[in-house]
Scaffold this active site. Structure first.
Site, short mmCIF file in Angstrom:
data_model
loop_
_atom_site.label_atom_id
_atom_site.label_comp_id
_atom_site.label_asym_id
_atom_site.label_seq_id
_atom_site.Cartn_x
_atom_site.Cartn_y
_atom_site.Cartn_z
N CYS A 191 19.25 39.15 32.80
CA CYS A 191 20.68 39.47 32.97
C CYS A 191 21.07 40.77 32.26
O CYS A 191 22.02 41.43 32.66
CB CYS A 191 21.55 38.33 32.46
SG CYS A 191 21.14 36.79 33.26
N HIS A 213 28.59 41.07 32.60
CA HIS A 213 27.58 40.47 33.48
C HIS A 213 28.20 39.22 34.09
O HIS A 213 28.81 38.41 33.39
CB HIS A 213 26.32 40.13 32.68
CG HIS A 213 25.45 39.12 33.36
ND1 HIS A 213 25.01 39.28 34.65
CD2 HIS A 213 24.98 37.92 32.93
CE1 HIS A 213 24.30 38.21 34.98
NE2 HIS A 213 24.26 37.38 33.96
N ASN A 215 25.72 34.59 40.42
CA ASN A 215 25.06 35.35 39.36
C ASN A 215 23.83 36.03 39.96
O ASN A 215 22.89 35.35 40.36
CB ASN A 215 24.67 34.37 38.24
CG ASN A 215 23.96 35.05 37.08
OD1 ASN A 215 23.53 36.19 37.18
ND2 ASN A 215 23.83 34.33 35.97
O1 UT7 Z 1 23.11 34.71 33.46
C1 UT7 Z 1 22.35 34.33 32.36
C2 UT7 Z 1 23.14 33.63 31.36
N1 UT7 Z 1 23.57 32.36 31.87
C3 UT7 Z 1 24.69 31.84 31.45
O2 UT7 Z 1 25.40 32.46 30.70
C4 UT7 Z 1 25.03 30.46 31.92
C5 UT7 Z 1 25.68 29.69 30.82
N2 UT7 Z 1 25.93 28.30 31.14
C6 UT7 Z 1 26.77 27.89 32.13
O3 UT7 Z 1 27.30 28.71 32.85
C7 UT7 Z 1 27.07 26.43 32.25
O4 UT7 Z 1 26.44 25.73 31.20
C8 UT7 Z 1 26.63 25.81 33.61
C9 UT7 Z 1 27.55 26.30 34.71
C10 UT7 Z 1 25.22 26.17 33.91
C11 UT7 Z 1 26.75 24.28 33.57
O5 UT7 Z 1 28.08 23.93 33.24
P1 UT7 Z 1 28.33 22.84 32.10
O6 UT7 Z 1 29.78 22.67 32.00
O7 UT7 Z 1 27.60 23.29 30.87
O8 UT7 Z 1 27.71 21.53 32.72
P2 UT7 Z 1 26.52 20.60 32.17
O9 UT7 Z 1 25.21 21.27 32.33
O10 UT7 Z 1 26.89 20.10 30.80
O11 UT7 Z 1 26.58 19.40 33.18
C12 UT7 Z 1 27.71 18.51 33.24
C13 UT7 Z 1 27.46 17.44 34.28
C14 UT7 Z 1 26.11 16.74 34.14
O12 UT7 Z 1 26.30 15.38 34.49
P3 UT7 Z 1 26.46 14.24 33.34
O13 UT7 Z 1 25.20 14.30 32.54
O14 UT7 Z 1 27.67 14.64 32.56
O15 UT7 Z 1 26.63 12.99 34.14
C15 UT7 Z 1 25.24 17.41 35.17
O16 UT7 Z 1 24.20 16.57 35.63
O17 UT7 Z 1 27.44 18.04 35.59
C16 UT7 Z 1 26.24 17.66 36.27
N3 UT7 Z 1 25.83 18.78 37.16
C17 UT7 Z 1 26.31 18.94 38.39
N4 UT7 Z 1 27.19 18.22 39.12
C18 UT7 Z 1 27.48 18.67 40.36
C19 UT7 Z 1 24.98 19.80 36.87
N5 UT7 Z 1 24.90 20.61 37.93
C20 UT7 Z 1 25.72 20.12 38.88
C21 UT7 Z 1 26.06 20.54 40.18
N6 UT7 Z 1 26.95 19.79 40.88
N7 UT7 Z 1 25.58 21.66 40.73
#
Ligand code: UT7
Length: 340
Positions: free
Chosen positions: A117, A267, A297
């Protein structure tokens, strides 16, 4: 004093648009989750995942053609190529040489940058140093990615695969001594390799083989090794700390303040990260450019695509002070502050 000035810029994405609803037909996800957590509504993926023509270098070629046109230069005027990508056409050689060939450049140097990134920010920093040292006059700096061929579109990969898109952006950075031309005023680059495993693709890496196993032995490779993995929360927390640090560093080393800034282009990792940073610096909406809603992204390509759109839309004007900042896998992060 030689200036590093942006003479041309262009971007290109595959035609095929993939909406959040399209993804919900492949895995258990929905528009609401993706929009709320990331801001993304759609992204571009090449039509066929196994297409051998619409490659990373090809997307870069299309973006470079536009940048050359804007700069009023031809491929023969380019002295050097810097190509940032994490999704190259080949495992080796890098995509820079493929772009050199596609464009019909002379046998100039072509350097590949592997900083995910932060790749474009690193690439611009290197190009700036080459120009300031008078080594090269016109450098083609590219960020390009084809993510769609390498994502896990099953439920197991949904936390990662909904985020990434394909695309390319290209900049011609040229030497100038003209009063009216812009310049890169400061750059910084950082890394913290202890967090390499928090956001990575392991295969085909030399760390992930063993003596009786060749690099290409599909039956012994696991999904977790071939697909990108990300500890999303962990990455998020580090991003919102490192963004302000690198932004302040860039402004301070140029003797500028946040109030001097005309445009901030982060980014495009997650709209929530960009909004957090915007709020922290109290930046008004007109001073921040986001387009993650349309492209997802695109890692190394995200900043040059956003910069290209911002200029195209008249959101950045001649002499404006612009800050580009990135954070991502490595971890790596950094900024480029320039006068357009
Ligand atoms: O570009 C390089 C740098 N990258 C970044 O800066 C990315 C940084 N991180 C993020 O943008 C976020 O952490 C994400 C968008 C990747 C994820 O968002 P989050 O709010 O951190 O969600 P999470 O990973 O904590 O997941 C929450 C819930 C989980 O379910 P449970 O365990 O709470 O039941 C996941 O299994 O959402 C679930 N989940 C989804 N649900 C529907 C994960 N992916 C999905 C999905 N659709 N695509």
């Amino acid at each position: 004093m030689i200036k590093s000035t942006i003479k041309g810029i262009g971007h290109y994405v595959p035609e095929n648009v993939v909406t959040n609803d399209d993804l919900s037909k492949l895995m258990t996800t929905n528009d609401e989750w993706i929009t709320e957590r990331t801001g993304i509504k759609e992204r571009h993926h090449r039509k066929n995942r196994n297409d051998s023509e619409e490659t990373t270098a090809f997307l870069a070629f299309k973006a470079s053609e536009k940048a050359l046109k804007m700069a009023n230069l031809t491929a023969k005027d380019i002295d050097y190529i810097i190509f940032a990508t994490l999704s190259p056409d080949y495992y080796f050689p890098g995509s820079g040489v493929l772009l050199q060939e596609m464009l019909g450049c002379d046998t100039i140097g072509a350097l590949d940058v592997r900083n995910q990134c932060s790749g474009f920010v690193y690439a611009m920093s290197v190009a700036n140093a080459f120009i300031k040292s008078k080594m090269y006059k016109n450098i083609l700096v590219v960020g390009a990615e084809v993510h769609s061929f390498g994502l896990d579109f099953s439920d197991a990969g949904r936390g990662v695969s909904v985020i990434f898109g394909d695309g390319a952006g290209a900049v011609i950075l040229s030497a100038s001594d003209k009063e009216e031309d812009g310049d890169i005023l400061s750059v910084n680059m950082h890394s913290e390799g202890k967090y390499a495993d928090e956001l990575c693709t392991k295969f085909p890496g030399s760390k992930f083989g063993w003596s009786d196993r060749m690099r290409l032995e599909p039956e012994s490779v696991t999904d977790a090794e071939i697909y990108p993995v990300m500890n999303g929360n962990f990455v998020f927390k580090h991003a919102v700390t490192r963004f302000p640090e690198t932004m302040n560093e860039a402004l301070e080393s140029a003797g500028k303040t946040i109030d001097d800034l005309d445009m901030f282009i982060p980014h495009q990792a997650n709209l929530r990260i960009a909004q957090f940073v915007q709020k922290k610096f109290n930046l008004p909406d007109e001073k921040v450019f986001n387009n993650i809603q349309k492209f997802g992204n695109t890692t190394a390509a995200s900043i040059p695509i956003a910069l290209s759109e911002a200029i195209e839309q008249g959101r950045i004007k001649k002499n404006d002070l612009v800050l580009l900042s990135a954070f991502g896998s490595g971890f790596t992060w950094g900024s480029v502050l320039f006068q357009y």
